[in-house]
Design a protein around this motif. Structure first.
Motif, mmCIF file in Angstrom:
data_model
loop_
_atom_site.group_PDB
_atom_site.id
_atom_site.type_symbol
_atom_site.label_atom_id
_atom_site.label_comp_id
_atom_site.label_asym_id
_atom_site.label_seq_id
_atom_site.Cartn_x
_atom_site.Cartn_y
_atom_site.Cartn_z
ATOM 1 N N GLU A 92 36.458 39.376 43.124
ATOM 2 C CA GLU A 92 35.383 38.551 43.720
ATOM 3 C C GLU A 92 34.827 37.538 42.735
ATOM 4 O O GLU A 92 33.623 37.448 42.518
ATOM 5 N N VAL A 93 35.725 36.779 42.114
ATOM 6 C CA VAL A 93 35.271 35.831 41.100
ATOM 7 C C VAL A 93 34.855 34.502 41.730
ATOM 8 O O VAL A 93 35.587 33.907 42.520
ATOM 9 N N GLU A 112 36.247 30.388 44.492
ATOM 10 C CA GLU A 112 35.378 31.037 45.474
ATOM 11 C C GLU A 112 36.011 32.341 45.918
ATOM 12 O O GLU A 112 37.099 32.346 46.492
ATOM 13 N N ASP A 113 35.325 33.419 45.598
ATOM 14 C CA ASP A 113 35.716 34.750 46.051
ATOM 15 C C ASP A 113 37.208 35.021 45.814
ATOM 16 O O ASP A 113 37.949 35.351 46.735
ATOM 17 N N VAL A 114 37.615 34.873 44.588
ATOM 18 C CA VAL A 114 39.029 35.099 44.258
ATOM 19 C C VAL A 114 39.214 36.547 43.831
ATOM 20 O O VAL A 114 38.545 37.020 42.920
ATOM 21 N N ARG A 117 30.711 32.905 36.795
ATOM 22 C CA ARG A 117 29.336 32.981 37.271
ATOM 23 C C ARG A 117 29.084 34.297 37.991
ATOM 24 O O ARG A 117 28.018 34.854 37.941
ATOM 25 N N HIS A 118 30.139 34.716 38.680
ATOM 26 C CA HIS A 118 29.985 35.918 39.485
ATOM 27 C C HIS A 118 31.339 36.595 39.577
ATOM 28 O O HIS A 118 32.374 35.922 39.563
ATOM 29 N N GLY A 119 31.335 37.927 39.632
ATOM 30 C CA GLY A 119 32.599 38.641 39.759
ATOM 31 C C GLY A 119 33.050 39.227 38.438
ATOM 32 O O GLY A 119 32.399 39.045 37.405
ATOM 33 N N ALA A 148 38.865 26.732 44.968
ATOM 34 C CA ALA A 148 40.097 27.482 45.205
ATOM 35 C C ALA A 148 39.825 28.846 45.817
ATOM 36 O O ALA A 148 38.996 29.600 45.329
ATOM 37 N N ARG A 149 40.521 29.099 46.904
ATOM 38 C CA ARG A 149 40.504 30.415 47.544
ATOM 39 C C ARG A 149 41.941 30.862 47.684
ATOM 40 O O ARG A 149 42.853 30.023 47.737
ATOM 41 N N LEU A 150 42.142 32.170 47.783
ATOM 42 C CA LEU A 150 43.497 32.679 47.969
ATOM 43 C C LEU A 150 44.012 32.308 49.352
ATOM 44 O O LEU A 150 43.364 32.588 50.349
ATOM 45 N N ARG A 151 45.162 31.637 49.400
ATOM 46 C CA ARG A 151 45.726 31.310 50.710
ATOM 47 C C ARG A 151 46.873 32.237 51.066
ATOM 48 O O ARG A 151 47.084 32.551 52.221
ATOM 49 N N ALA A 152 47.651 32.626 50.057
ATOM 50 C CA ALA A 152 48.782 33.508 50.351
ATOM 51 C C ALA A 152 49.175 34.252 49.086
ATOM 52 O O ALA A 152 48.937 33.780 47.970
ATOM 53 N N ASP A 153 49.732 35.420 49.271
ATOM 54 C CA ASP A 153 50.204 36.235 48.157
ATOM 55 C C ASP A 153 51.611 36.694 48.539
ATOM 56 O O ASP A 153 51.779 37.585 49.347
ATOM 57 N N LEU A 154 52.626 36.015 47.986
ATOM 58 C CA LEU A 154 54.001 36.237 48.444
ATOM 59 C C LEU A 154 54.811 36.989 47.408
ATOM 60 O O LEU A 154 54.752 36.685 46.219
ATOM 61 N N VAL A 155 55.569 37.956 47.863
ATOM 62 C CA VAL A 155 56.431 38.714 46.949
ATOM 63 C C VAL A 155 57.813 38.063 46.920
ATOM 64 O O VAL A 155 58.378 37.746 47.956
#
Lengths: 334, 267
Positions: free
Chosen positions: B25-26, B41-43, B77-79, B229-236
């Motif tokens: 949650e960074v 944002e909320d990474v 700042r946060h996380g 930046a936010r997570l859009r996809a996490d691909l293996v």
């Protein structure tokens, strides 16, 4: 990989065996003859002015000319002698200049004395007054060294502190802005009054003149270090001591040397003024003393010694820089 | 270029256990000209020990900022950023960054640049041979006493890689390390990176702009949105090494990622 080969072109050239040996420059023989001619003229043409060292001057010119002819002859055998031929044009001009100077002073008495002494009067300064000149040179060097060393140390530390620490900057910055731009010579009357000896006062003034440019340039050098250099060191586990000593200072060194160069220049100026006005020794004092006696030949003689001293010191500084900054590209050759 | 077989040193060096990284949650941002500029944002994501994770995203989206946080150069700042169960509060030589610019110190020879980490930690006297090993590992042993301005771009980047490897990092943080190299040098360095990672066993977190590079090198590709930046996809990427850039699975993933980055259809 080509860049590494390019880095040492000199070494490549030395090993080129098919290159013909350099031939000695014929101009060097011409220069030798010119100096022999100058010597012969000095000796054979009777002086109009009353002078003591005419025979010595003539002998010196003849010896110098003979030496050049010997070097020219030796150039057929040794390449390093042949390379001295590049001085030939200067030597010819100097021989012509000496001859002209001799004719308009000693031989024809065209220029007013005592303002324009003859070459032999110039020689006489060194043969008859070398002890006093030598002592003055030594005194100047000592005073300059003391003041410059103190000023350089203070300026360097102040510059690093300004560039590195906000708290140090808070105290040093206003002081430096107020006092730094003031020419050190403005302190002269006060300094001679405050300090117990004129030597201490002059040391202080020279230190002051050296410290200001060095402070400003060291400061800007340290402040201008790329933050990426610090990032790299920090991720590798460096503490702040390492960051100052091993990153900030080496990165700022090129600026520091510019500061030292400028500081040395202004320390010369202060040295001469201090010696003329307060200190009872040194080349500045010698100049003043010679002027009191209207001994213009001595003034020229002392000026030449002073020029050689300053030039030698600057050369020394550049040598040290070349050694320490060997990693830099495109250094100016002094 | 030195071939793989010549570097028996790789086999002799003891393998490392890679670090485990947890990003929780960074949020992060900067104040720019008095205006607040949110960057992350909320990474949240995790990286397993020994994994090779590539971070992809539009230019300027905040990937490099995230790397600086992981390295401990800046604080979020946060996380939380947690490496092997410990919160990251400051830089540590077990997490070394290789930047896009080699940032070698021009006043030090290649050898003295590579020895920087050991010197900073006071270990240089006992461990001098490790500098030689690291330089041999990247094929720069013959250039140990050369100054950086005499090196080509690729050689300089290898030197900065050696400088990182000397410290036996558990987590290697790569900020577009090959971004400024010419394409041939780039290809060579890509396979060297894979080889080093496979033999040494450290965890890698790499920012890149090059989708193909991400797919050729990594186990996982994390795609970020535009700033903040936010997570859009996490691909293996589950393919054996060495990979071929024409492999159908790679091409499929490439299309998918380009689509996520807003470059679909025409590609």
């Amino acid at each position: 990989m080509t860049s590494i080969a390019e880095a040492s072109p000199r070494r490549l050239r030395v090993s080129a065996l098919d290159e013909p040996l350099p031939r000695p420059a014929l101009l060097l023989a011409v220069a030798g003859l010119a100096w022999l001619g100058a010597g012969a003229l000095v000796l054979s043409w009777p002086d109009v002015q009353e002078l003591e060292r005419t025979r010595l001057l003539g002998a010196l010119a003849l010896a110098f000319g003979t030496l050049q002819l010997a070097v020219y002859a030796g150039g057929w055998l040794f390449a390093w002698l042949a390379r001295l031929g590049r001085f030939a044009p200067w030597l010819i001009v100097l021989a012509i200049w000496l001859t002209a100077w001799e004719i308009v002073t000693a031989k024809l008495d065209l220029l007013p004395l005592p303002f324009f002494p003859s070459p032999q009067a110039f020689v006489e300064v060194y043969t008859d007054d070398w002890r006093r000149l030598g002592e003055s040179l030594l005194a100047s060097l000592l005073l300059l060294f003391r003041g410059f060393a103190i000023g350089a140390a203070v300026g360097f530390v102040a510059g690093v502190a300004l560039g590195w620490s906000k708290r140090a900057g808070y105290w040093i910055h206003p002081l430096m802005r107020l006092v730094g731009p003031l020419p050190a010579t403005a302190w002269l009357p006060l300094a001679f009054f405050i300090f117990p000896t004129s030597a201490a006062a002059s040391t202080f003034l020279i230190a002051l003149a050296t410290a200001f440019p060095l402070t400003v340039l060291t400061w800007s050098g340290v402040a201008g270090v790329q933050s990426a250099y610090y990032d790299v060191a920090r991720t590798l586990g460096a503490n702040s001591r390492f960051l100052v000593l091993r990153v900030a200072i080496p990165a700022a060194l090129p600026h520091v040397f510019v500061g030292l160069f400028m500081g040395l220049g202004s320390s010369f100026a202060v040295l001469v003024v201090a010696e003329m006005l307060g200190v009872k020794s040194g080349l500045g004092w010698y100049l003043q003393w010679a002027q009191g006696w209207a001994a213009y030949a001595n003034m020229y003689g002392a000026l030449l010694v002073m020029a050689l001293m300053c030039s030698a010191l600057i050369t020394l500084l550049f040598r040290v820089r070349d050694r320490l900054l060997a990693w830099q590209k495109g250094l100016v050759q002094w | 270029m030195v071939t793989l077989a010549e570097r028996s040193i790789v086999a002799t060096a003891p393998p490392i256990v890679g670090a485990r990284l947890d990003v929780r949650e960074v949020d992060h941002g900067f104040v720019l000209n008095g205006e607040d500029l949110p960057v992350l944002e909320d990474v949240s994501f995790g990286v397993a020990p020994g994994e090779f994770v590539a971070l992809l995203g539009p230019s300027g989206c905040g990937k490099s900022t995230l790397l600086r946080l992981v390295a401990g150069l800046d604080q979020p700042r946060h996380g939380h950023l947690v490496v092997d169960g410990e919160e990251v509060t400051e830089p540590d030589p077990s997490r070394v960054v290789v930047f896009q610019d080699p940032t070698l110190y021009p006043w030090r020879t290649v050898w003295r640049n590579a020895s920087l980490g050991l010197e900073a930690r006071g270990l240089l006297k006992q461990q001098r041979s490790r500098v030689d090993e690291a330089l041999a590992l990247v094929g720069l042993d013959r250039f140990a006493h050369v100054y950086p301005h005499q090196l080509s771009g690729g050689m300089a980047q290898r030197a900065s890689l050696a400088r990182a490897l000397v410290n036996d990092p558990k987590l290697l943080i790569l900020d577009e390390p090959l971004g400024k190299l010419d394409s041939l040098t780039r290809l060579a360095m890509q396979s060297e990176l894979t080889r080093l990672w496979q033999t040494r066993g450290f965890t890698v977190l790499m920012v890149t702009h090059d989708v193909e590079e991400a797919l050729l090198l990594s186990n996982r590709v994390i795609v970020f949105s535009d700033r903040p930046a936010r997570l859009r996809a996490d691909l293996v990427v589950d393919l054996p090494y060495p990979r071929h850039r024409d492999h159908p699975e790679l091409l499929r993933l490439r299309r998918e990622i380009l689509g996520l980055l807003g470059l679909g259809g025409d590609w």
